[in-house]
Design a protein around this motif. Structure first.
Motif, PDB file in Angstrom:
ATOM      1  N   UNK A 175      35.182  42.293  39.024  1.00 24.09           N
ATOM      2  CA  UNK A 175      36.223  42.355  38.010  1.00 24.09           C
ATOM      3  C   UNK A 175      37.064  43.612  38.187  1.00 24.09           C
ATOM      4  N   UNK A 176      38.369  43.428  38.136  1.00 20.59           N
ATOM      5  CA  UNK A 176      39.311  44.535  38.171  1.00 20.59           C
ATOM      6  C   UNK A 176      39.963  44.644  36.796  1.00 20.59           C
ATOM      7  N   UNK A 234      40.937  35.487  33.766  1.00 20.86           N
ATOM      8  CA  UNK A 234      41.512  36.668  33.143  1.00 20.86           C
ATOM      9  C   UNK A 234      41.064  36.746  31.686  1.00 20.86           C
ATOM     10  N   UNK A 235      40.560  37.903  31.296  1.00 24.63           N
ATOM     11  CA  UNK A 235      40.201  38.157  29.907  1.00 24.63           C
ATOM     12  C   UNK A 235      41.084  39.291  29.406  1.00 24.63           C
ATOM     13  N   UNK A 236      41.875  39.012  28.390  1.00 23.28           N
ATOM     14  CA  UNK A 236      42.832  39.987  27.861  1.00 23.28           C
ATOM     15  C   UNK A 236      42.450  40.390  26.445  1.00 23.28           C
ATOM     16  N   UNK A 275      43.221  44.072  30.454  1.00 21.14           N
ATOM     17  CA  UNK A 275      42.956  42.767  31.051  1.00 21.14           C
ATOM     18  C   UNK A 275      42.044  42.945  32.244  1.00 21.14           C
ATOM     19  N   UNK A 276      41.074  42.050  32.359  1.00 25.36           N
ATOM     20  CA  UNK A 276      40.104  42.069  33.454  1.00 25.36           C
ATOM     21  C   UNK A 276      40.223  40.765  34.226  1.00 25.36           C
ATOM     22  N   UNK A 277      40.408  40.880  35.541  1.00 22.62           N
ATOM     23  CA  UNK A 277      40.640  39.701  36.367  1.00 22.62           C
ATOM     24  C   UNK A 277      39.615  39.618  37.492  1.00 22.62           C
ATOM     25  N   UNK A 278      39.251  38.374  37.840  1.00 22.38           N
ATOM     26  CA  UNK A 278      38.350  38.121  38.964  1.00 22.38           C
ATOM     27  C   UNK A 278      38.764  36.828  39.653  1.00 22.38           C
ATOM     28  N   UNK A 279      38.809  36.855  40.973  1.00 23.71           N
ATOM     29  CA  UNK A 279      39.140  35.654  41.739  1.00 23.71           C
ATOM     30  C   UNK A 279      37.867  34.861  42.001  1.00 23.71           C
ATOM     31  N   UNK A 280      37.899  33.585  41.624  1.00 25.34           N
ATOM     32  CA  UNK A 280      36.747  32.695  41.782  1.00 25.34           C
ATOM     33  C   UNK A 280      37.046  31.623  42.812  1.00 25.34           C
ATOM     34  N   UNK A 281      36.227  31.536  43.846  1.00 24.14           N
ATOM     35  CA  UNK A 281      36.290  30.414  44.783  1.00 24.14           C
ATOM     36  C   UNK A 281      35.212  29.424  44.358  1.00 24.14           C
ATOM     37  N   UNK A 282      35.634  28.287  43.797  1.00 25.06           N
ATOM     38  CA  UNK A 282      34.687  27.314  43.245  1.00 25.06           C
ATOM     39  C   UNK A 282      34.166  26.344  44.308  1.00 25.06           C
ATOM     40  N   UNK A 283      35.072  25.789  45.104  1.00 23.55           N
ATOM     41  CA  UNK A 283      34.727  24.913  46.244  1.00 23.55           C
ATOM     42  C   UNK A 283      33.622  23.902  45.914  1.00 23.55           C
TER      43      UNK A 283
END
Length: 279
Positions: A46-47, A243-245, A256-264
């Motif tokens: 998370x960033x 994203x959680x704001x 805001x906290x963001x994370x990239x999810x690769x679900x595949x």
């Protein structure tokens, strides 16, 4: 006499056996059944970005920081399926896939906090039992595929392959109440006071939509001249950014906290088919 009886019984069985469905050009196939989705997920840490405040100028808390030991995960899910196929030729098919949107639970691991001693003022444990699952979300993934059916049109068992595209979006995102309260207490209230935005805060979660390729293999087995059974496995190369704001009462963005999810996800399906067409 025994030989004649056996021959007679065999002839009766042959007459009673279901005839081939003869999937061919012009046929329309409607299928209903079940999708089982198994995400092969991975995520980035998370960033988090914070609004400018006294926390940075006085306490030295970074305005933007990453939490390296955090990650998100998604559970398996299943849902009713509905598809429609049209045979352009005896072998080439256009297929539309839909059904009831699948629901997933989003879970977390790791501690979100800035570095330094003052970082204790802003910290949330994503792995806390009371916080998980962090949220539930509904996924819509209608798809269109081009498929090729192998074998002769009169064959009862026909393997097929396909490739297509899906547009996926997410809605009905509901945060765990304990997790939401933890965010308000450990992030929201501190940030609101530090920015002079009062004390009341609001939490909002969202996930980005995506256009993704889908790859498909399967088998179709005739049950009679109208009904058939189809089983298949698909791979969906799907990714999203969660994203959680946190916002103040006046609408100001506090963090805001963001994370990239690769679900595949790997999608298994069992479908009962009905054929409309001549013959």
């Amino acid at each position: 006499m025994r030989m004649k009886l056996r021959n007679w019984c065999w002839c009766c069985f042959a007459i009673a056996a279901p005839t081939a469905q003869a999937l061919k050009a012009g046929d329309v196939i409607v299928q209903g059944g079940w999708f089982y989705l198994s995400p092969q997920e991975s995520s980035t840490p998370l960033n988090t970005k914070l609004a400018p405040s006294l926390l940075g100028s006085v306490l030295g808390i970074e305005q933007e920081f990453s939490s390296p030991c955090t990650f998100l995960s998604v559970n398996d899910s299943s849902t009713p399926a509905l598809t429609v196929s049209y045979f352009l030729t005896d072998h080439f098919v256009i297929k539309l896939e839909g059904g009831v949107p699948a629901e997933f639970e989003l879970s977390g691991q790791g501690l979100v906090r800035p570095t330094g001693v003052a970082g204790e003022l802003l910290s949330v444990d994503l792995a806390g039992v009371q916080n998980n699952p962090l949220a539930t979300v509904r996924q819509w993934s209608p798809a269109i595929l081009a498929q090729y059916y192998f074998g002769d049109v009169s064959a009862r068992l026909r393997p097929y392959i396909g490739v297509g595209v899906t547009y996926t979006w997410f809605d009905n995102i509901e945060l765990n109440k304990n997790f939401e309260q933890s965010l308000k207490q450990n992030f929201g209230s501190v940030l609101a006071l530090a920015t002079g935005s009062g004390s009341e805060t609001f939490i909002d979660g969202e996930a980005d939509s995506d256009i993704a390729p889908i790859f498909n293999v399967g088998l179709a087995l005739d049950l009679d001249d109208r009904w058939s059974l189809s089983v298949s496995v698909s791979y969906l190369a799907l990714e999203t950014t969660s994203n959680i704001a946190i916002t103040a009462k006046d609408g100001a963005l506090l963090s805001e906290s963001r994370s990239k999810l690769e679900l595949n996800p790997i999608i298994s399906s069992v479908l009962i088919s009905y054929r409309w067409g001549d013959g």
